[in-house]
Design an enzyme around this catalytic site. Structure first.
Site, PDB file in Angstrom:
ATOM      1  N   GLU A 128      50.455  38.465  47.253  1.00  0.00           N
ATOM      2  CA  GLU A 128      50.166  39.637  48.096  1.00  0.00           C
ATOM      3  C   GLU A 128      51.037  39.877  49.264  1.00  0.00           C
ATOM      4  OE1 GLU A 128      45.267  40.156  47.165  1.00  0.00           O
ATOM      5  OE2 GLU A 128      45.768  39.506  48.998  1.00  0.00           O
ATOM      6  N   GLU A 180      44.255  38.221  39.821  1.00  0.00           N
ATOM      7  CA  GLU A 180      42.936  38.335  40.587  1.00  0.00           C
ATOM      8  C   GLU A 180      42.030  39.308  40.255  1.00  0.00           C
ATOM      9  OE1 GLU A 180      43.065  37.552  44.762  1.00  0.00           O
ATOM     10  OE2 GLU A 180      44.934  36.401  44.529  1.00  0.00           O
TER      11      GLU A 180
END
Length: 492
Positions: A192, A387
């Site tokens: 991220e 995810e």
């Protein structure tokens, strides 16, 4: 019959900082995650303080370093994968995982981050973990940096704001890709990477109180530039050391909708999406998008970058795009009077048409399809969902069973929309790893009670429990999904 292809990579995802433990064992150095505090939010207003949940000061760090406490620093113990890895990998393999996404703790290999030579005991630990995965035919997908820069790298060098970070990181990448060249073929650089703007300490090792408030945004983008150069060099190094490897970037797929069809709201949504896409745009295309450079100019930012930096970024783009997706949110030009809720390290306007989890994250399976189409249309490169999952409170029944039908329902709906994106919209999707297949410490609040796993771990928010592992109802359900290529849910 509807099903995913036989080569589709099904599995699950974890991060070392949230479940590994062993924070003082095997020569590991202290990382930023080891000084993160358990917050125990009591209300939605506590959860809405996303920045407060992620920020830390020099005083907080000093206090943490003077204590061996593992109650209010729960990432120090996680779920003790460090001592349970054989048991845990066997449980994951029992579901038929084809791939297992995990991270290497940088400070387990280079305790301070700036050493020339690695910690052999740390390298050996991951050798053993990868060997255990491969024993079951489970391919590792490894994140090089997942929310845990070494603490000395942060306190002594100001983390990724310091250009020396590039050399420290590339030395680390060279060591791990040479060491594991025969064991790991799928890599991600920064988890991220866009989150450096939202939680700069975890991602960039930036202690906000050290900088002038009016300059801190520029500091974050300078650190981001250093990560872009390091990521490109990591692609080069990995390909040099492992010619058949694939290296991806990793993005927080925050999907925003305009709250209304007012042009002002639509423009606000477009601008918000650009603030996320600028990270993947740069790593995929190998150059800064014009809109980001315009923002730098308009805000008077002076991001120091060399011609060689830009050449490196252009020469070594990523091979694929991976991302997290949990929920969607709405945005509007005017926020006043609108209900606000939480998401993955963000706050935004609540969408009245979709339900929310116990933590306020809105449940939007169609948003996953929209996200896949947007990303694939934008980049025309393979995608990987690394995810996706539901954080919820699980109840252990008197007979020991855990009937998490809510988790099964969440995942079923998202897998159906994932299938629609692939087979109706033509998206090229490599695989899907749920977050997280085994309970672990949640990231934003450091809670254990926010559980994601197919496997229950008997430990509470304060570290109490036996750490015993047990299967939830969703364990056998996901096992059947993998075994049938999701035919069991796609052909109901």
């Amino acid at each position: 019959m509807k099903k995913f292809s036989d080569d589709f990579l099904w599995g699950g995802a974890t991060a070392a900082n949230q479940f590994e433990g062993g924070w003082k064992e095997g020569g590991k150095g202290v990382s930023v995650s080891d000084v993160a505090l358990f917050k125990d939010p009591k209300s939605m207003s506590d959860l809405l303080d996303v920045h407060g949940l992620c920020e830390i000061t020099d005083e907080d760090i000093e206090k943490a370093l003077n204590s061996d406490d593992e109650v209010y620093h729960p990432k120090r113990h996680g779920i003790d994968f460090y001592h349970h890895y054989k048991e845990d990998i066997a449980l994951l393999a029992g579901m038929g995982f084809k791939v297992y996404r995990m991270s290497i703790a940088w400070s387990r290999i280079f305790p301070r981050g700036d050493e020339k030579k690695p910690n052999e005991e740390g390298l050996k630990f991951y050798d053993d973990v990868f060997d255990e995965c491969l024993k079951y035919g489970m391919q590792p997908l490894v994140t090089m940096s997942h929310y845990e820069p070494p603490l000395a790298f942060v306190t002594e060098y100001n983390g990724w704001y310091n250009r020396k970070a590039i050399d420290f990181f590339t030395n680390y990448v060279d060591v791990i890709t040479k060491r594991y060249k025969d064991k790991v073929k799928l890599w991600l650089t920064f988890n991220e990477i866009d989150s450096i703007i939202r939680h700069p300490f975890m991602t960039g090792g930036l202690i906000e109180s050290r900088f002038k408030t009016e300059e801190f945004e520029e500091v974050c983008y300078q650190a981001m530039h250093h990560q872009f150069v390091a990521s490109a060099l990591a692609v080069k190094i990995t390909h040099d050391n492992i010619p058949d490897a694939k290296v991806g970037c990793m993005l927080t797929k925050i999907t925003y909708y305009p709250y209304t069809c007012k042009p002002e709201d639509v423009l606000e949504q477009q601008q918000r999406m650009r603030s996320i896409y600028c990270f993947s745009d740069t790593q995929v295309h190998g150059e800064y998008p014009a809109y980001l450079l315009s923002m730098y100019k308009n805000k008077g930012f002076n991001i120091k970058m060399t011609d060689e930096d830009l050449r490196i970024m252009k020469a070594y783009p990523v091979d694929f795009i991976s991302f997290s997706y949990y929920s969607s949110s709405c945005v509007a030009k005017e926020m006043e009077g609108k209900d606000v809720t939480t998401g993955n390290t963000v706050t935004a306007i609540k969408n009245p048409y979709i339900p929310s989890s116990d933590w306020g994250w809105q449940i939007d399976p169609i948003g996953l399809r929209i996200s896949l189409v947007d990303l694939y249309d934008r980049y025309r490169k393979p995608l990987f969902i690394v995810e996706n999952g539901l954080g919820a409170k699980d109840t252990v029944e008197e007979d020991g069973s855990i009937n998490d039908d809510y988790r099964i329902d969440y995942l079923r709906q998202h897998i159906i929309e994932m299938y629609n994106a692939v087979y109706e919209d033509g998206v090229e999707l490599m695989g899907y790893t749920t977050w997280a297949p085994i309970d672990l410490i949640s990231n934003s609040t450091n809670q254990m009670s926010k559980r994601y796993g197919f496997i229950y771990v008997d430990v509470d928010d304060y570290g109490n429990g036996t750490y015993k592992r047990s299967k939830k109802k969703s364990y056998d359900w996901y096992k059947e999904v993998i075994a049938t290529g999701a035919a069991n849910i796609l052909n109901d």
